[in-house]
Design a protein around this motif. Structure first.
Motif, PDB file in Angstrom:
ATOM      1  N   ALA A 162      15.545   6.201   0.170  1.00  0.00           N
ATOM      2  CA  ALA A 162      14.708   7.213   0.825  1.00  0.00           C
ATOM      3  C   ALA A 162      14.599   6.986   2.341  1.00  0.00           C
ATOM      4  CB  ALA A 162      13.323   7.225   0.176  1.00  0.00           C
ATOM      5  N   TYR A 163      14.298   5.741   2.751  1.00  0.00           N
ATOM      6  CA  TYR A 163      14.055   5.470   4.187  1.00  0.00           C
ATOM      7  C   TYR A 163      15.353   5.300   4.981  1.00  0.00           C
ATOM      8  CZ  TYR A 163       8.980   4.984   3.751  1.00  0.00           C
ATOM      9  OH  TYR A 163       7.632   5.231   3.556  1.00  0.00           O
ATOM     10  N   GLN A 164      16.239   4.381   4.505  1.00  0.00           N
ATOM     11  CA  GLN A 164      17.462   4.149   5.277  1.00  0.00           C
ATOM     12  C   GLN A 164      18.470   5.285   5.020  1.00  0.00           C
ATOM     13  OE1 GLN A 164      15.659   1.266   3.992  1.00  0.00           O
ATOM     14  NE2 GLN A 164      15.025   1.390   6.139  1.00  0.00           N
ATOM     15  N   GLY A 165      18.526   5.787   3.784  1.00  0.00           N
ATOM     16  CA  GLY A 165      19.435   6.888   3.466  1.00  0.00           C
ATOM     17  C   GLY A 165      18.887   8.216   3.971  1.00  0.00           C
TER      18      GLY A 165
ATOM     19  N   GLY B 261      -1.629   5.819  -1.192  1.00  0.00           N
ATOM     20  CA  GLY B 261      -2.542   5.059  -2.066  1.00  0.00           C
ATOM     21  C   GLY B 261      -1.842   4.096  -3.011  1.00  0.00           C
ATOM     22  N   LYS B 262      -0.661   3.626  -2.633  1.00  0.00           N
ATOM     23  CA  LYS B 262       0.095   2.721  -3.518  1.00  0.00           C
ATOM     24  C   LYS B 262      -0.672   1.445  -3.845  1.00  0.00           C
ATOM     25  CE  LYS B 262       3.923   2.623  -1.194  1.00  0.00           C
ATOM     26  NZ  LYS B 262       3.792   1.300  -0.640  1.00  0.00           N
ATOM     27  N   SER B 263      -1.228   0.802  -2.810  1.00  0.00           N
ATOM     28  CA  SER B 263      -1.894  -0.494  -3.046  1.00  0.00           C
ATOM     29  C   SER B 263      -3.045  -0.340  -4.040  1.00  0.00           C
ATOM     30  CB  SER B 263      -2.444  -1.075  -1.748  1.00  0.00           C
ATOM     31  OG  SER B 263      -1.469  -1.005  -0.765  1.00  0.00           O
TER      32      SER B 263
ATOM     33  N   ARG C  79       5.649  -7.321  -3.496  1.00  0.00           N
ATOM     34  CA  ARG C  79       5.991  -6.184  -2.640  1.00  0.00           C
ATOM     35  C   ARG C  79       7.300  -6.391  -1.917  1.00  0.00           C
ATOM     36  NH1 ARG C  79       2.228  -6.647   2.803  1.00  0.00           N
ATOM     37  NH2 ARG C  79       2.980  -8.656   3.521  1.00  0.00           N
ATOM     38  N   GLU C  80       7.864  -5.264  -1.432  1.00  0.00           N
ATOM     39  CA  GLU C  80       9.074  -5.317  -0.606  1.00  0.00           C
ATOM     40  C   GLU C  80       8.883  -4.478   0.653  1.00  0.00           C
ATOM     41  OE1 GLU C  80      12.922  -4.871  -2.182  1.00  0.00           O
ATOM     42  OE2 GLU C  80      12.674  -6.755  -3.223  1.00  0.00           O
ATOM     43  N   PRO C  81       9.517  -4.793   1.794  1.00  0.00           N
ATOM     44  CA  PRO C  81      10.184  -6.065   1.945  1.00  0.00           C
ATOM     45  C   PRO C  81       9.145  -7.186   1.931  1.00  0.00           C
ATOM     46  CG  PRO C  81      10.127  -4.890   4.054  1.00  0.00           C
ATOM     47  CD  PRO C  81       9.583  -3.970   3.023  1.00  0.00           C
ATOM     48  N   GLY C  82       9.496  -8.318   1.329  1.00  0.00           N
ATOM     49  CA  GLY C  82       8.569  -9.444   1.273  1.00  0.00           C
ATOM     50  C   GLY C  82       8.559 -10.096  -0.087  1.00  0.00           C
TER      51      GLY C  82
HETATM   52  P1  TMP Z   1       4.724  -0.687   3.057  1.00  0.00           P
HETATM   53  O1  TMP Z   1       4.072  -0.095   4.272  1.00  0.00           O
HETATM   54  O2  TMP Z   1       4.661   0.203   1.877  1.00  0.00           O
HETATM   55  O3  TMP Z   1       4.297  -2.081   2.767  1.00  0.00           O
HETATM   56  O4  TMP Z   1       6.307  -0.776   3.381  1.00  0.00           O
HETATM   57  C1  TMP Z   1       6.772  -1.308   4.558  1.00  0.00           C
HETATM   58  C2  TMP Z   1       7.691  -0.340   5.251  1.00  0.00           C
HETATM   59  O5  TMP Z   1       9.045  -0.673   4.956  1.00  0.00           O
HETATM   60  C3  TMP Z   1       7.480   1.109   4.883  1.00  0.00           C
HETATM   61  O6  TMP Z   1       7.401   1.850   6.086  1.00  0.00           O
HETATM   62  C4  TMP Z   1       8.752   1.479   4.149  1.00  0.00           C
HETATM   63  C5  TMP Z   1       9.774   0.510   4.679  1.00  0.00           C
HETATM   64  N1  TMP Z   1      10.865   0.186   3.740  1.00  0.00           N
HETATM   65  C6  TMP Z   1      12.143   0.649   4.008  1.00  0.00           C
HETATM   66  O7  TMP Z   1      12.354   1.320   5.022  1.00  0.00           O
HETATM   67  N2  TMP Z   1      13.153   0.339   3.147  1.00  0.00           N
HETATM   68  C7  TMP Z   1      12.968  -0.437   2.032  1.00  0.00           C
HETATM   69  O8  TMP Z   1      13.915  -0.701   1.282  1.00  0.00           O
HETATM   70  C8  TMP Z   1      11.632  -0.923   1.768  1.00  0.00           C
HETATM   71  C9  TMP Z   1      11.389  -1.779   0.572  1.00  0.00           C
HETATM   72  C10 TMP Z   1      10.617  -0.582   2.630  1.00  0.00           C
END
Ligand code: TMP
Length: 207
Positions: A104-107, A16-18, A39-42
């Motif tokens: 969290a995601y890449q690490g 529910g971030k958005s 937002r990121e990435p973006g």
């Molecule tokens: P979102 O779905 O919250 O817009 O994020 C896009 C996806 O990118 C989400 O699955 C998490 C991933 N993400 C990473 O893996 N590493 C990052 O540094 C960022 C910012 C997003």
């Protein structure tokens, strides 16, 4: 002119971030605070093009380092061209994910060593870190069900449950290590309850 506050929102998929970023934006705007939501990435045209590269499902396997470097390439563009100028003119920035997501995601998720992430963090950001990070926390099963209902899964959403469990564990560990910056909000509560907490939290950041 005082610098704006840099506030980031984190969590696993479908928490529910958005919705809650919109709650935060509205609460701050009605208190007279100038706010930029991004937002990121973006967040800039070029960084959004990198987002597209990162999220599109593909047959080729993506090397974790390629993914890591693209995240930071997008971040360099976004931070220097969009976020920093806004903070400098006194605007508050609410950012949907930032470097905690990379840890969290890449690490946590992909297994990239945390020291490599820290090196790139220092290169791209120098000493800049978010002033506050709101972690919307929920069991991964709850969030994934919501995310899957929403649209066709992107390259990350196609991952297994264990991947997201590692990500949630990493976020919670980072939050425990940095309690002054992180604010954990239980995202399993009712929409009204979570929104009430988010609004009062961001309003408290004015002091
Ligand atoms: P979102 O779905 O919250 O817009 O994020 C896009 C996806 O990118 C989400 O699955 C998490 C991933 N993400 C990473 O893996 N590493 C990052 O540094 C960022 C910012 C997003």
């Amino acid at each position: 002119m005082t610098r704006g506050r840099f506030i980031t929102f984190e969590g696993t998929e479908g928490v529910g971030k958005s919705t809650q970023i919109e709650t935060a934006r509205a609460a701050l705007a009605s208190a007279g605070v100038e706010v930029l939501v991004t937002r990121e990435p973006g967040g800039t045209p070029m960084a959004e093009a990198i987002r597209e590269l990162l999220l599109t499902p593909r047959d080729e396997s993506v090397n974790p380092l390629t993914e890591l470097l693209l995240m930071f390439a997008a971040r360099a563009q976004h931070l220097h061209e969009h976020i920093l100028p806004a903070l400098d003119r006194g605007c508050w920035v609410l950012c949907d994910r930032f470097t905690d997501a990379t840890y969290a995601y890449q690490g946590g998720g992909r297994g990239v060593p945390m020291e490599q992430i820290a090196l790139l963090e220092q290169l791209v950001q120098g000493d800049l870190r978010p002033d506050h990070t709101i972690l919307l926390d929920a069991p991964v099963e709850t969030g994934m069900a919501r995310a899957r209902d929403r649209s066709a899964p992107d390259r990350f959403e196609q991952e297994k449950m264990e991947f997201f469990q590692r990500i949630r564990d990493c976020y919670r560990q980072r939050a425990a290590e940095q309690p002054q910056r992180y604010h954990i909000v239980d995202a399993t509560g009712s929409l009204e309850e979570v929104s009430r907490q988010i609004a009062s939290l961001v309003l408290s950041f004015r002091h």
